[in-house]
Structure formats: structure tokens, C-alpha cells
Design a protein around this motif. Structure first.
Motif, short mmCIF file in Angstrom:
data_model
loop_
_atom_site.label_atom_id
_atom_site.label_comp_id
_atom_site.label_asym_id
_atom_site.label_seq_id
_atom_site.Cartn_x
_atom_site.Cartn_y
_atom_site.Cartn_z
N VAL A 91 2.53 16.26 -4.45
CA VAL A 91 2.18 16.87 -3.17
C VAL A 91 2.72 18.30 -3.09
N PHE A 92 3.93 18.50 -3.58
CA PHE A 92 4.52 19.83 -3.52
C PHE A 92 3.72 20.82 -4.38
N TYR A 110 -0.06 13.53 4.54
CA TYR A 110 -0.75 12.71 5.55
C TYR A 110 -2.18 12.40 5.11
N GLU A 111 -2.79 13.38 4.49
CA GLU A 111 -4.16 13.19 4.03
C GLU A 111 -4.19 12.05 3.00
N ARG A 112 -3.21 12.05 2.11
CA ARG A 112 -3.15 11.01 1.08
C ARG A 112 -2.91 9.65 1.70
N GLY A 127 6.58 7.55 0.43
CA GLY A 127 6.24 8.12 -0.87
C GLY A 127 7.29 7.88 -1.94
N LYS A 128 6.91 8.18 -3.17
CA LYS A 128 7.85 8.03 -4.28
C LYS A 128 8.11 9.42 -4.88
N GLU A 129 9.05 9.47 -5.83
CA GLU A 129 9.40 10.74 -6.47
C GLU A 129 8.16 11.46 -7.02
N ARG A 144 -4.09 3.38 2.36
CA ARG A 144 -4.14 2.65 3.61
C ARG A 144 -3.80 1.17 3.41
N LYS A 145 -4.16 0.68 2.22
CA LYS A 145 -3.91 -0.74 1.94
C LYS A 145 -2.41 -1.04 1.89
N SER A 146 -1.65 -0.08 1.42
CA SER A 146 -0.24 -0.40 1.16
C SER A 146 0.73 0.22 2.15
N THR A 147 0.24 0.80 3.23
CA THR A 147 1.17 1.39 4.17
C THR A 147 0.77 1.11 5.60
N THR A 148 1.78 1.12 6.47
CA THR A 148 1.48 0.87 7.88
C THR A 148 1.29 2.17 8.64
#
Lengths: 192, 245
Positions: free
Chosen positions: A58-59, A95-97, A50-52, A104-108
Motif C-alpha cells: 500500500v505504501f 480502504y479501497e482494498r 493488514g499485514k506487513e 470483504r470475505k475476511s474482514t468486518t
């Protein structure tokens, strides 16, 4: 020499007091929860692709979800400490995100432990996107309506106090509030 | 929608309606599906309005927090090379003459003890594989133990005991995220023994991760439960470390 964690006194001691404070939107409660827990959630999000800006979203999403559960009476006091509950919601939200199509495209990162699927049990009525939608339509209401709705629903002020603040009679505030709510309802669901 | 309906819904949601008014509305909602829809629509608006203002407030809090943190930066940037040199000397002195400040890992290390393992096989005696896994765990061969616990679970032997020792093996391998996920499932276990242990180790994971406020809340929960087997230990740790709660 052992390190001593810095101990900041929370503004409320029992969970009942916390729930009551969050339910009436007491700023001290949100401030404390934010300052004490944001760093942990941020670090978790940053360590998980994630990013800042994601950490902030999310918080806040997690805090609002917890607050909603309190407002709707679905928050169960005795199960876990309030900070732990908040941390878990935020983790689940993240996790939902990550599982969502766009991420899903940009993460493993793929399947997470099943316990994180319990997120669905958090029966949140409105999500961040809907809040943003209501925010947009509220802007169409005009300044006075927004002030009245904020003072009545959020600050929980009486009609008399709102009247004093806006230099109006309590009865006029009541009428104006009804007019604002009707208009908001109309804007929210124009087909009805 | 008529004004009295607004007020009726509002009083219900704000919990200012009397018991009689509340029951009357609930009866009506059950009998009239259209009214039920109107109520749900109102509830979304009622919550949405407050959420909008709450979001604004959270943005303000966030901004304040970021500003507080940012204030540290100009302080250092304004200082001259002389002050930087003094700081360097101070830091060097601190490293040389004072004991190192412990990290969350050090605190964890000082409170964590490996779970002793099971004295009996708790219903799994017919599974020699479980025996082997427990033996590996006790010998400190956590990877091997974890693999065997997982294969036992995959073979259909899923129960709280297996999940617990999987979590313990993960903890010893410092796979804290996975360990936390397994322990989370055990926080609602029917077995007091497993549930209390799960609470105790969740507390330790929070310490390991440096989440002191959450660790403090777990400690408070454990120390206020008179039946909790780790109560005394929790009180001692709280006296020593003063976790926020």
C-alpha cells in the motif's frame, strides 16, 4: 520535561523543489519520504486488519500514485503538505482494498467515511498490477534493451552518455532504443 | 509507429517540446482519434517503464530500511547476562530519577485545547437541538453532543459547522480516525473560519498519532499563512517542539 520529536532535515525545502525532485526520480526524495512516512502508514495498515506485506504494497502503491500525478501534471502543490497527501493516498488505497471482494470475505470493516471515497479523484493512469505486467514483458526484451530504457527514461541520461556507458555510438543507442520501444509496444498489445 | 512519432510523443511528455510543437501535436490529437489512441498507448508505456524502475528502487529502499532496523537486534542478542543486568539497573535508575519521556499523547495534551464552541448559532438558531448539542459540547458531554450533531445532520441539516463540531466531539472522545475523516472534508470549505480551524485540528491529530513529519508540514503551512488565526500559536509550537518539516 516534554518530548522533542526527532527532527531530520528533509533534502528539499519547498514543495516546488519536492515536486521537481520526484518528477526526475531523485532517489533522495523517495528515500526521505519512505523513511519518514512508512512507519505511520505501516501502523495504520496493521491496525486495520493488514499485514506487513500489505503495508509495504500500500505504501509503495501510494508513492507511485503520487509520483504519477506529478509526472502527469495533475498534482496540486498548494493544497496539502506532501507527506499528508501521501499518507491520505495510502489510507485511501487501503480502504479501497478492504472494500474489494477478496478482502470483504475476511474482514468486518465495512463502510468508511465518505471522504475516503475521494480516492477516485486521484486519476492514476496505471496501477500496481499493470506495472507488474510491464515488468514481466520487459524481461522478454533482453538485458541491453532494459539498460537503455532505464538509462534514458528513468535516469534521464543523454544518448551520448548512454553510448559512453555501453561503448556504443549515440546514433546506435537511438536506433536501439527505437527498436526496444517498438518491441515493447508489440509485446504489450500483441493484437495491434 | 514511426520513429518520429515516438520522439514527438516523448518530447511532449518530457516537456522538452517547444510551445509550437506542443500545440501542433495537441491539434493533431484532437483531429485524429487513432493518433489519440496511439498517444495514450505510448503514454502508458512511457510511464510504465519508469514505474517499473521506480518500483525496483523502492524495493531497495525498503530493504535498506528493514536492514537498518534489524541491525539493532543482534546487538542486544550478543550481550551477556551481565550487560543485561547493567541495562536493567540503568533503566530502573532512569525510571526512578528522571522524568518520564513524553509520548505523542503528552505532546498532544500540551498543545490541545478544546474548541470554545460557537459564540452564535450561525444560521441554525431555528434549531433548538443544535443549541442543546452545543451546550452538551461545552459541558464536556461529548458523546451526547456527538449523537445530537449526527441526528441533526441526518435530519438534513448538513453543513460545515455541524461537520466541524462532530469532528471536535470525536476528537475529545479520541476517535481520531473519524475526526480526521470529517476534518478532511472541511479542508476545502468555502469558509476561511472553518478551513483554518480544520487545518489546526488536523495538525493536532497528526501529533496525537505520532506522525511528526506530517504534523511538521501542517505546522509549516499554518505558520507561513499570514492570515491564519493560529499562525502565532503554530510558530510558538514549532519553536518549542521543532517538528520536522
Amino acid at each position: 520535561m516534554k518530548a522533542k520529536p526527532i527532527s531530520l532535515s528533509p533534502p528539499f525545502s519547498t514543495q516546488n523543489e519536492w515536486v521537481e525532485a520526484l518528477s526526475r526520480q531523485d532517489k533522495r526524495a523517495f528515500e526521505w519520504l519512505y523513511k519518514e512516512n512508512y512507519a505511520s502508514v505501516r501502523s495504520f495498515v496493521l491496525q486495520n486488519n493488514g499485514k506487513e506485506a500489505d503495508a509495504k504494497d500500500v505504501f509503495q502503491d501510494g508513492l507511485i500514485a503520487m509520483w504519477q500525478n506529478i509526472k502527469l501534471g495533475t498534482f496540486k502543490l498548494q493544497e496539502v503538505p506532501i507527506s499528508a497527501y501521501l499518507y491520505r493516498i495510502c489510507k485511501n488505497r487501503w480502504y479501497e482494498r478492504l472494500k474489494s471482494a477478496s478482502f470483504r470475505k475476511s474482514t468486518t470493516l465495512d463502510d468508511r467515511p465518505e471522504s475516503f471515497q475521494e480516492e477516485n479523484s486521484l486519476d492514476t493512469l496505471i496501477r500496481m498490477e499493470e506495472i507488474q505486467h510491464i515488468q514481466l514483458i520487459m524481461r522478454q526484451l533482453g538485458q541491453k534493451c532494459q539498460q537503455i530504457l532505464k538509462m534514458f527514461y528513468y535516469k534521464r541520461m543523454t544518448m551520448e552518455d548512454i553510448g559512453q556507458r555501453l561503448d556504443m555510438k549515440a546514433k546506435s543507442v537511438k536506433n536501439e532504443k527505437y527498436r526496444c520501444m517498438s518491441r515493447l509496444k508489440q509485446l504489450a498489445s500483441p493484437q495491434s | 509507429m514511426e520513429e518520429h512519432r515516438f520522439e514527438q510523443f516523448e518530447a511532449y511528455l518530457e516537456a522538452t517540446a517547444t510551445e509550437e510543437q506542443r500545440k501542433e501535436l495537441e491539434r493533431e490529437l484532437k483531429a485524429k482519434p487513432n493518433l489519440q489512441l496511439e498517444f495514450e498507448e505510448f503514454r502508458t508505456l512511457w510511464l510504465g517503464i519508469q514505474a517499473v524502475f521506480l518500483k525496483d528502487e523502492l524495493d531497495d529502499i525498503h530493504q535498506d530500511l528493514m536492514l537498518d532496523q534489524a541491525k539493532v537486534v543482534p546487538f542486544w542478542r550478543k550481550r551477556s547476562w551481565t550487560i543485561a543486568a547493567i541495562l536493567l539497573v540503568l533503566i530502573a535508575s532512569a525510571i526512578l530519577f528522571f522524568p518520564k519521556e513524553s509520548s505523542s499523547k503528552d505532546i498532544y495534551a500540551s498543545i490541545h485545547q478544546v474548541d470554545p464552541g460557537l459564540p452564535s448559532l450561525m444560521g441554525l438558531a431555528d434549531k433548538p437541538e443544535f443549541d442543546k448539542a452545543m451546550l452538551s459540547f461545552k459541558k464536556g458531554e461529548y458523546t451526547l453532543a456527538l449523537e445530537t450533531f449526527i441526528s441533526l445532520e441526518e435530519a438534513g441539516g448538513q453543513n460545515d459547522t455541524l461537520s466541524f463540531y462532530q469532528a471536535m466531539s470525536m476528537m475529545e472522545l479520541e476517535r481520531m480516525g473519524d475526526a480526521q475523516a470529517s476534518l478532511d472534508q472541511l479542508l476545502t470549505s468555502d469558509s476561511d473560519f472553518i478551513r483554518y480551524k480544520a487545518e489546526w485540528y488536523v495538525f493536532q491529530i497528526q501529533v496525537f498519532e505520532g506522525n511528526y513529519p506530517i504534523a511538521g508540514e501542517w505546522l509549516k503551512k499554518i505558520s507561513s499563512n499570514e492570515d491564519h488565526p493560529f499562525r502565532q500559536k503554530a510558530i510558538e509550537i514549532q519553536d518549542e517542539f521543532r517538528f520536522p518539516n
